[in-house]
Write an enzyme that holds these catalytic residues in place. Structure first.
Site, PDB file in Angstrom:
ATOM      1  N   ARG A  53      35.186   8.982 -26.833  1.00  0.00           N
ATOM      2  CA  ARG A  53      34.183   9.481 -26.896  1.00  0.00           C
ATOM      3  C   ARG A  53      33.010   8.846 -27.048  1.00  0.00           C
ATOM      4  O   ARG A  53      31.925   9.185 -26.608  1.00  0.00           O
ATOM      5  CB  ARG A  53      34.040  10.655 -27.693  1.00  0.00           C
ATOM      6  CG  ARG A  53      34.859  12.136 -27.580  1.00  0.00           C
ATOM      7  CD  ARG A  53      34.857  13.130 -28.431  1.00  0.00           C
ATOM      8  NE  ARG A  53      35.769  12.536 -29.643  1.00  0.00           N
ATOM      9  CZ  ARG A  53      35.629  13.273 -30.877  1.00  0.00           C
ATOM     10  NH1 ARG A  53      34.647  14.322 -30.968  1.00  0.00           N
ATOM     11  NH2 ARG A  53      36.442  12.990 -31.685  1.00  0.00           N
ATOM     12  N   GLU A  61      46.114  19.050 -39.776  1.00  0.00           N
ATOM     13  CA  GLU A  61      45.107  18.892 -38.515  1.00  0.00           C
ATOM     14  C   GLU A  61      44.328  19.874 -38.173  1.00  0.00           C
ATOM     15  O   GLU A  61      45.178  21.005 -38.117  1.00  0.00           O
ATOM     16  CB  GLU A  61      45.746  18.031 -37.702  1.00  0.00           C
ATOM     17  CG  GLU A  61      46.096  16.413 -38.211  1.00  0.00           C
ATOM     18  CD  GLU A  61      44.946  15.646 -38.972  1.00  0.00           C
ATOM     19  OE1 GLU A  61      44.005  15.287 -38.150  1.00  0.00           O
ATOM     20  OE2 GLU A  61      45.114  15.491 -40.160  1.00  0.00           O
ATOM     21  N   ASN A 111       6.839 -29.247 -22.334  1.00  0.00           N
ATOM     22  CA  ASN A 111       8.007 -30.184 -22.764  1.00  0.00           C
ATOM     23  C   ASN A 111       9.112 -30.486 -21.925  1.00  0.00           C
ATOM     24  O   ASN A 111       9.997 -31.029 -22.495  1.00  0.00           O
ATOM     25  CB  ASN A 111       8.453 -29.216 -24.140  1.00  0.00           C
ATOM     26  CG  ASN A 111       8.955 -27.685 -23.648  1.00  0.00           C
ATOM     27  OD1 ASN A 111       8.421 -27.131 -22.629  1.00  0.00           O
ATOM     28  ND2 ASN A 111       9.674 -27.280 -24.602  1.00  0.00           N
TER      29      ASN A 111
HETATM   30  C1  UD1 Z   1      42.152  11.480 -39.037  1.00  0.00           C
HETATM   31  C2  UD1 Z   1      43.104  12.344 -39.938  1.00  0.00           C
HETATM   32  C3  UD1 Z   1      42.028  13.603 -40.303  1.00  0.00           C
HETATM   33  C4  UD1 Z   1      40.758  13.039 -41.032  1.00  0.00           C
HETATM   34  C5  UD1 Z   1      40.108  12.117 -39.935  1.00  0.00           C
HETATM   35  C6  UD1 Z   1      39.036  11.674 -41.078  1.00  0.00           C
HETATM   36  C7  UD1 Z   1      45.228  11.979 -39.333  1.00  0.00           C
HETATM   37  C8  UD1 Z   1      46.550  12.629 -38.732  1.00  0.00           C
HETATM   38  N1  UD1 Z   1      44.173  12.766 -39.403  1.00  0.00           N
HETATM   39  O1  UD1 Z   1      41.933  12.135 -37.796  1.00  0.00           O
HETATM   40  O2  UD1 Z   1      42.935  14.200 -41.215  1.00  0.00           O
HETATM   41  O3  UD1 Z   1      39.992  14.258 -41.179  1.00  0.00           O
HETATM   42  O4  UD1 Z   1      41.004  11.202 -39.794  1.00  0.00           O
HETATM   43  O5  UD1 Z   1      38.052  10.921 -39.938  1.00  0.00           O
HETATM   44  O6  UD1 Z   1      45.243  10.684 -39.873  1.00  0.00           O
HETATM   45  N2  UD1 Z   1      44.383   4.793 -35.533  1.00  0.00           N
HETATM   46  C9  UD1 Z   1      45.034   3.641 -35.129  1.00  0.00           C
HETATM   47  N3  UD1 Z   1      46.259   3.898 -34.393  1.00  0.00           N
HETATM   48  C10 UD1 Z   1      46.830   5.223 -34.077  1.00  0.00           C
HETATM   49  C11 UD1 Z   1      45.752   6.298 -34.330  1.00  0.00           C
HETATM   50  C12 UD1 Z   1      44.432   6.157 -34.881  1.00  0.00           C
HETATM   51  O7  UD1 Z   1      44.754   2.881 -35.863  1.00  0.00           O
HETATM   52  O8  UD1 Z   1      47.936   5.299 -33.524  1.00  0.00           O
HETATM   53  C13 UD1 Z   1      43.127   4.726 -35.961  1.00  0.00           C
HETATM   54  C14 UD1 Z   1      41.835   4.833 -35.290  1.00  0.00           C
HETATM   55  O9  UD1 Z   1      41.309   3.865 -34.609  1.00  0.00           O
HETATM   56  C15 UD1 Z   1      40.790   5.475 -36.331  1.00  0.00           C
HETATM   57  C16 UD1 Z   1      41.650   5.968 -37.393  1.00  0.00           C
HETATM   58  O10 UD1 Z   1      42.996   5.526 -37.115  1.00  0.00           O
HETATM   59  O11 UD1 Z   1      39.831   4.354 -36.821  1.00  0.00           O
HETATM   60  C17 UD1 Z   1      41.565   7.532 -37.390  1.00  0.00           C
HETATM   61  O12 UD1 Z   1      42.095   7.983 -36.093  1.00  0.00           O
HETATM   62  P1  UD1 Z   1      41.513   8.995 -35.528  1.00  0.00           P
HETATM   63  O13 UD1 Z   1      42.466   9.359 -34.399  1.00  0.00           O
HETATM   64  O14 UD1 Z   1      40.204   9.079 -35.199  1.00  0.00           O
HETATM   65  O15 UD1 Z   1      41.922  10.206 -36.305  1.00  0.00           O
HETATM   66  P2  UD1 Z   1      41.366  11.785 -36.431  1.00  0.00           P
HETATM   67  O16 UD1 Z   1      41.842  12.403 -35.490  1.00  0.00           O
HETATM   68  O17 UD1 Z   1      39.875  11.601 -36.468  1.00  0.00           O
END
Ligand code: UD1
Ligand code: CA
Length: 508
Positions: free
Chosen positions: A19, A161, A392
């Protein structure tokens, strides 16, 4: 036997951040002096972890390069496919097989997280001997976030979630901030049992909590006092909102330490900047990078300083500076541009519409108006006339100009480098200085003036200029004189003439 690691930090930064709609990985977007990832690493720094692992994926090369720069101690671990936060942590732990004790996991996109909060989470977790502790917060709008589901006794039952939640669970406003402390052995065990039986078909780190609880392990919730710290960043609208929040936090900190900020809404200070007591920051001021503002200095309005130091009691008004040093009580602007390696000593002045680069301007020396000073050394208490250019560049190379101390150079001079003007020397207005000027000499390097008497009366008869000239002549000679037909009169060779400088002089 090698010491086992007692604390490990894992930062999750493999996601794309769709996004954001950006070619830059989300965690590399800047926010007042650090990237999102940089802020998270700074929040974890006081934990003094034995190992810091950063899970990279999208834009892995860019993120690795950034880590090498800002956190060479961190180990990047590649998650080639983003199969979920649980999968990401599993891969991270594979890279630290000897990790023992506590592992702290932090989402890479929570830049407002305070070090104190991470430390308190870890302390609560270790103090309680919990298997897992999640940082939670009560938020006004929980949309899109995982919800903390508690049992009848108020204890953590599971983290759900939003997309997998029931309508009742969705109504909960206590959310998972994406920051956790785990006992590493029990975490490893639970990670091995994760399923992908959810709406996204991913391995959710959050499912570890339900699994541990069902196995009778103690799991805990630590509530953040200020929910703002837990705000994540998913698009550029949120990024801008985070920037405003961080701006307010930083400004409040400086005001409480004795800095006057006249218009906090238009004053943007990177977290890497320092400002001493009694400095005054006027509106529309941006202080960036390694900038440092000394005690009692006045900066602004309308100033941007990047990697620039401003000495005690100096003034910088409506100007832009990059990599410059402004000495104590020096003055800059309005409308100056200080480029890298501009060094102003104590009480030096760079005035209006002046650009400097690689220029040392000695104590009390002044470049007051409309000038370019590049590749130059100016001694002490010298004055550079208005509209001077330090020439210069020969088209291929840059050359240096040296002006001594107590020199007075005329307005509209060109110093064609390499050239040197000695101590106490003068140069005449309008000179093009191509050869060295010895100390104490007056250099005159310009064409001589020739007045063609009566030219306007003869060649422009009938114009307002001719009529004005005619009136002036009549006034001067009691109306007797007519237009002279005489020979042009040449200027005297002795006349240096004209003010050296327009406006300011070094004695003002
Ligand atoms: C996650 C949490 C959610 C929480 C939220 C807070 C999970 C399943 N859910 O959701 O409960 O409220 O964060 O912001 O964890 N990432 C990886 N590898 C992956 C997936 C994600 O490195 O395979 C990293 C992303 O880059 C990010 C972080 O993990 O920095 C969170 O991932 P994101 O997909 O944003 O999780 P949310 O859906 O926001
Ligand atoms: Ca997120």
């Amino acid at each position: 036997m090698p010491q086992p690691h007692l604390r490990t930090v894992v930062v999750l930064a493999a996601g794309e951040g769709k996004r954001m709609k950006s070619s830059l990985p989300k965690v590399l977007h800047p926010l007042l002096g650090r990237t999102l990832l940089g802020h998270v690493l700074a929040a974890a720094a006081p934990l003094r972890a034995d190992r810091t692992v950063v899970v990279v994926g999208h834009g892995a090369d860019q993120v690795r390069a950034h880590l090498a720069e800002i956190a060479p101690f961190a180990t990047p671990v590649l998650q080639a496919q983003q199969l979920g936060t649980g999968h990401a942590v599993r891969i991270a732990l594979d890279a630290v097989p000897d990790a023992a004790g506590t592992v702290v996991v932090i989402n890479g996109d929570v830049p407002l997280l305070r070090p104190e909060t991470v430390a308190a989470l870890v302390e609560a977790h270790e103090g309680a001997g919990a298997a897992a502790t999640v940082l939670a917060a009560e938020v006004p709008d929980p949309t899109g976030l995982g919800r903390i589901v508690r049992d009848a006794d108020g204890r953590l039952a599971q983290i759900v979630e939003e997309r997998d939640a029931t309508p009742e669970q969705r109504a909960l406003r206590e959310i998972n901030a994406g920051i956790y402390a785990f006992d590493v052995a029990r975490l490893r065990d639970a990670l091995g049992k994760l399923s992908t039986d959810n709406d996204q078909g991913e391995e959710y780190l959050t499912d570890v909590f339900g699994l541990l609880r069902d196995a009778g392990e103690p799991v805990a919730v630590y509530c953040a006092a200020d929910h703002v710290e837990t705000l994540g960043c998913n698009d550029r609208v949120e990024l801008a909102a985070l920037r405003r929040l961080l701006r307010d936090r930083v400004n409040e900190g400086w005001m409480r330490s004795g800095v006057s900020i006249l218009d906090p809404h238009t004053t943007w200070i990177d977290v890497t900047v320092t400002v001493e007591r009694d400095a005054v920051l006027d509106q529309n001021t941006q202080l960036q990078g390694a900038t440092a503002v000394g005690a009692g200095a006045v900066v602004g309005p309308d100033v941007t300083l990047i990697d620039t130091t401003v000495g005690e009691g100096a003034t910088v008004l409506r100007s832009h500076a990059v990599g410059a040093e402004v000495g104590p009580q020096a003055t800059v602007g309005p409308y100056a541009y200080l480029r890298p390696e501009s060094r102003l000593a104590r009480k030096a002045k760079v005035g209006t519409f002046v650009e400097t680069k690689k220029a040392t301007i000695g104590e009390g020396s002044k470049v007051p108006h409309l000038s370019y000073v590049g590749d130059a050394t100016i001694g002490e208490h010298s004055n550079i006339g208005a509209a001077t250019v330090f020439v210069n560049y020969d088209g291929v190379r840059k050359h240096h100009t040296t002006i001594g101390s107590h020199a007075r150079t005329g307005a509209d001079n060109m110093f064609v480098a390499p050239v040197e003007v000695g101590d106490g020397a003068y140069t005449a207005a309008g000179s093009v200085i191509i050869a060295d000027v010895p100390p104490g000499a007056m250099a005159v390097a310009r064409g001589q003036q020739r007045n063609v008497e009566g030219w306007v009366l003869r060649k422009r008869a009938g114009t307002p200029a001719a009529e004005a000239a005619q009136r002036a002549r009549e006034g001067a000679s009691g109306g007797a004189a007519a237009a002279s037909e005489g020979e042009p009169i040449h200027g005297s060779a002795e006349t240096v003439g004209g003010p050296l400088n327009a406006g300011d002089t070094a004695t003002e």
